[in-house]
Design a protein around this motif. Structure first.
Motif, PDB file in Angstrom:
ATOM      1  N   GLY A   1     -76.067 -22.080  -1.326  1.00  0.00           N
ATOM      2  CA  GLY A   1     -75.471 -20.995  -0.229  1.00  0.00           C
ATOM      3  C   GLY A   1     -74.864 -20.461  -0.369  1.00  0.00           C
ATOM      4  N   TRP A   2     -75.193 -19.125   0.304  1.00  0.00           N
ATOM      5  CA  TRP A   2     -74.266 -18.143  -0.277  1.00  0.00           C
ATOM      6  C   TRP A   2     -72.375 -18.236   0.430  1.00  0.00           C
ATOM      7  CZ3 TRP A   2     -77.868 -14.899   3.910  1.00  0.00           C
ATOM      8  CH2 TRP A   2     -77.408 -14.891   4.985  1.00  0.00           C
ATOM      9  N   ASP A   3     -72.437 -19.083   0.777  1.00  0.00           N
ATOM     10  CA  ASP A   3     -70.714 -19.236   1.250  1.00  0.00           C
ATOM     11  C   ASP A   3     -70.052 -20.078   0.459  1.00  0.00           C
ATOM     12  OD1 ASP A   3     -72.289 -21.393   2.231  1.00  0.00           O
ATOM     13  OD2 ASP A   3     -71.446 -21.955   4.048  1.00  0.00           O
ATOM     14  N   GLU A   4     -70.589 -20.694  -0.387  1.00  0.00           N
ATOM     15  CA  GLU A   4     -70.568 -21.728  -1.134  1.00  0.00           C
ATOM     16  C   GLU A   4     -70.168 -20.984  -3.395  1.00  0.00           C
ATOM     17  OE1 GLU A   4     -72.362 -25.766  -0.868  1.00  0.00           O
ATOM     18  OE2 GLU A   4     -74.424 -23.941  -0.983  1.00  0.00           O
ATOM     19  N   ASP A   5     -69.184 -20.774  -3.352  1.00  0.00           N
ATOM     20  CA  ASP A   5     -68.370 -20.610  -4.683  1.00  0.00           C
ATOM     21  C   ASP A   5     -69.426 -21.722  -6.109  1.00  0.00           C
ATOM     22  OD1 ASP A   5     -66.260 -19.159  -3.083  1.00  0.00           O
ATOM     23  OD2 ASP A   5     -65.049 -20.557  -2.950  1.00  0.00           O
ATOM     24  N   VAL A   6     -69.516 -20.162  -6.614  1.00  0.00           N
ATOM     25  CA  VAL A   6     -70.705 -20.902  -8.232  1.00  0.00           C
ATOM     26  C   VAL A   6     -69.736 -20.600  -8.687  1.00  0.00           C
ATOM     27  CG1 VAL A   6     -72.519 -21.296  -8.400  1.00  0.00           C
ATOM     28  CG2 VAL A   6     -72.514 -20.494  -6.252  1.00  0.00           C
ATOM     29  N   ALA A   7     -69.296 -20.920 -10.116  1.00  0.00           N
ATOM     30  CA  ALA A   7     -68.454 -21.040 -11.203  1.00  0.00           C
ATOM     31  C   ALA A   7     -70.052 -20.483 -12.612  1.00  0.00           C
ATOM     32  CB  ALA A   7     -67.924 -22.210 -11.543  1.00  0.00           C
ATOM     33  N   SER A   8     -69.198 -19.774 -13.144  1.00  0.00           N
ATOM     34  CA  SER A   8     -70.595 -18.836 -13.789  1.00  0.00           C
ATOM     35  C   SER A   8     -71.396 -19.461 -14.701  1.00  0.00           C
ATOM     36  CB  SER A   8     -70.091 -18.063 -14.574  1.00  0.00           C
ATOM     37  OG  SER A   8     -68.483 -18.469 -15.320  1.00  0.00           O
ATOM     38  N   ASN A   9     -70.784 -20.863 -15.019  1.00  0.00           N
ATOM     39  CA  ASN A   9     -71.836 -21.858 -15.916  1.00  0.00           C
ATOM     40  C   ASN A   9     -72.101 -23.232 -15.178  1.00  0.00           C
ATOM     41  OD1 ASN A   9     -69.439 -23.048 -15.635  1.00  0.00           O
ATOM     42  ND2 ASN A   9     -69.485 -23.963 -17.190  1.00  0.00           N
ATOM     43  N   ALA A  10     -71.865 -22.638 -13.593  1.00  0.00           N
ATOM     44  CA  ALA A  10     -72.654 -23.765 -12.605  1.00  0.00           C
ATOM     45  C   ALA A  10     -73.638 -24.358 -12.872  1.00  0.00           C
ATOM     46  CB  ALA A  10     -72.550 -23.726 -11.274  1.00  0.00           C
ATOM     47  N   VAL A  11     -74.450 -23.585 -13.482  1.00  0.00           N
ATOM     48  CA  VAL A  11     -76.092 -24.324 -13.339  1.00  0.00           C
ATOM     49  C   VAL A  11     -76.425 -24.822 -14.795  1.00  0.00           C
ATOM     50  CG1 VAL A  11     -78.778 -23.438 -14.437  1.00  0.00           C
ATOM     51  CG2 VAL A  11     -77.537 -22.413 -12.240  1.00  0.00           C
ATOM     52  N   ASP A  12     -75.742 -24.476 -15.371  1.00  0.00           N
ATOM     53  CA  ASP A  12     -75.972 -25.299 -17.069  1.00  0.00           C
ATOM     54  C   ASP A  12     -74.701 -26.382 -17.699  1.00  0.00           C
ATOM     55  OD1 ASP A  12     -76.943 -23.079 -18.810  1.00  0.00           O
ATOM     56  OD2 ASP A  12     -74.641 -21.599 -18.871  1.00  0.00           O
ATOM     57  N   VAL A  13     -73.967 -26.696 -16.105  1.00  0.00           N
ATOM     58  CA  VAL A  13     -72.847 -28.067 -16.228  1.00  0.00           C
ATOM     59  C   VAL A  13     -74.059 -29.195 -15.218  1.00  0.00           C
ATOM     60  CG1 VAL A  13     -70.812 -29.218 -14.566  1.00  0.00           C
ATOM     61  CG2 VAL A  13     -70.961 -27.064 -16.225  1.00  0.00           C
ATOM     62  N   HIS A  14     -74.656 -28.739 -14.731  1.00  0.00           N
ATOM     63  CA  HIS A  14     -75.279 -29.377 -13.626  1.00  0.00           C
ATOM     64  C   HIS A  14     -76.867 -29.913 -14.576  1.00  0.00           C
ATOM     65  CE1 HIS A  14     -73.508 -28.162 -10.241  1.00  0.00           C
ATOM     66  NE2 HIS A  14     -73.707 -27.362  -9.473  1.00  0.00           N
ATOM     67  N   VAL A  15     -77.140 -28.867 -15.668  1.00  0.00           N
ATOM     68  CA  VAL A  15     -78.498 -29.062 -16.279  1.00  0.00           C
ATOM     69  C   VAL A  15     -77.954 -30.482 -17.775  1.00  0.00           C
ATOM     70  CG1 VAL A  15     -79.996 -28.333 -18.187  1.00  0.00           C
ATOM     71  CG2 VAL A  15     -79.619 -27.695 -15.882  1.00  0.00           C
ATOM     72  N   HIS A  16     -76.633 -29.700 -18.336  1.00  0.00           N
ATOM     73  CA  HIS A  16     -75.605 -30.600 -19.245  1.00  0.00           C
ATOM     74  C   HIS A  16     -75.511 -32.359 -18.353  1.00  0.00           C
ATOM     75  CE1 HIS A  16     -73.136 -32.351 -22.194  1.00  0.00           C
ATOM     76  NE2 HIS A  16     -72.333 -32.577 -21.372  1.00  0.00           N
ATOM     77  N   GLN A  17     -74.835 -32.351 -17.444  1.00  0.00           N
ATOM     78  CA  GLN A  17     -74.750 -33.730 -16.587  1.00  0.00           C
ATOM     79  C   GLN A  17     -76.368 -34.419 -16.596  1.00  0.00           C
ATOM     80  OE1 GLN A  17     -71.644 -35.294 -15.976  1.00  0.00           O
ATOM     81  NE2 GLN A  17     -70.787 -33.321 -17.244  1.00  0.00           N
TER      82      GLN A  17
END
Length: 224
Positions: free
Chosen positions: A180-196
């Motif tokens: 959501g727009w009120d949540e902090d998101v790391a720049s590599n968050a998507v890549d980390v989720h994909v890796h896991q």
């Protein structure tokens, strides 16, 4: 999947947002009708949960304006207005479903799932791809007969990739459906989720599409 919640009751809104996030949806919450209309016009929204008695713009007017502009986002109305004429009006101006207050949270989540299924043309409650199965109602994913231990966002990512049936999705698009727009998101968050998630599936199930992002591969190949 990304849901817009438009509810001006702070306590109820917080409860609904929490329930939706626990069900692995990204949620944006606004508390007036004008803000809801702007968010629907600007955002990549999969579904709207809309109270009718909103300040600045009534929910009925929000629906009318969205439909008049050609918007086809599914809209689930929440309202304490109990008259049959109010329910009829809400549906006739373009709402897809109507749930009276007070309501049970499991019913709300079931109606959300039903509308999302309908919006993508899927009749079955579960998602299936080869040896991979995902049940949005139970928040479970099964791979080769074994239940996967997934975090909320890993589940949301897998659900999104399965919904798209192999179509490549960019990192920004994926991020919009996970946060959501009120949540902090790391720049590599998507890549980390994909890796896991890849570590919990066979190699190649989630493939990298060069210059675009990620897509679900063919689980049938890995299952053979």
């Amino acid at each position: 999947m990304r849901i817009l919640l438009a509810e001006d009751d702070a306590s109820l809104g917080e409860g609904i947002r929490t329930a939706l996030r626990r069900a692995a949806y990204a949620v944006d919450w606004v508390q007036d009708g004008a803000a809801a209309l702007t968010a629907i016009g600007d955002g990549d929204i999969d579904l709207v949960v809309l109270d009718l008695g909103l300040p600045r713009m009534d929910g009925i007017d929000v629906i009318r304006k969205v439909r008049a502009a050609g918007g086809n986002v599914p809209i689930l109305v929440l309202s304490a207005r109990e008259r049959a004429s109010d329910r009829t009006l809400g549906l006739d101006v373009g709402a897809d479903d109507y749930l009276g207050k007070p309501f049970d949270t499991p019913e709300l989540l079931a109606r959300v799932r039903a509308l999302l299924r309908r919006s993508v043309g899927r009749a079955t409650p579960t998602l299936e791809a080869g040896a991979l199965s995902l049940d949005p109602a139970r928040l479970t994913a099964i791979w080769k007969g074994h239940t996967l231990d997934l975090t909320r966002r890993e589940f949301a990512l897998l659900r999104l990739l399965m919904e798209q049936q192999g179509r490549p999705l960019g990192r920004e698009t994926i991020q919009q459906h996970l946060y959501g727009w009120d949540e902090d998101v790391a720049s590599n968050a998507v890549d980390v989720h994909v890796h896991q998630l890849r570590r919990k599936l066979d190699p190649g199930i989630i493939r990298t599409v060069r210059g675009i992002g990620y897509a679900l591969g063919d689980p049938s190949d890995a299952a053979a």
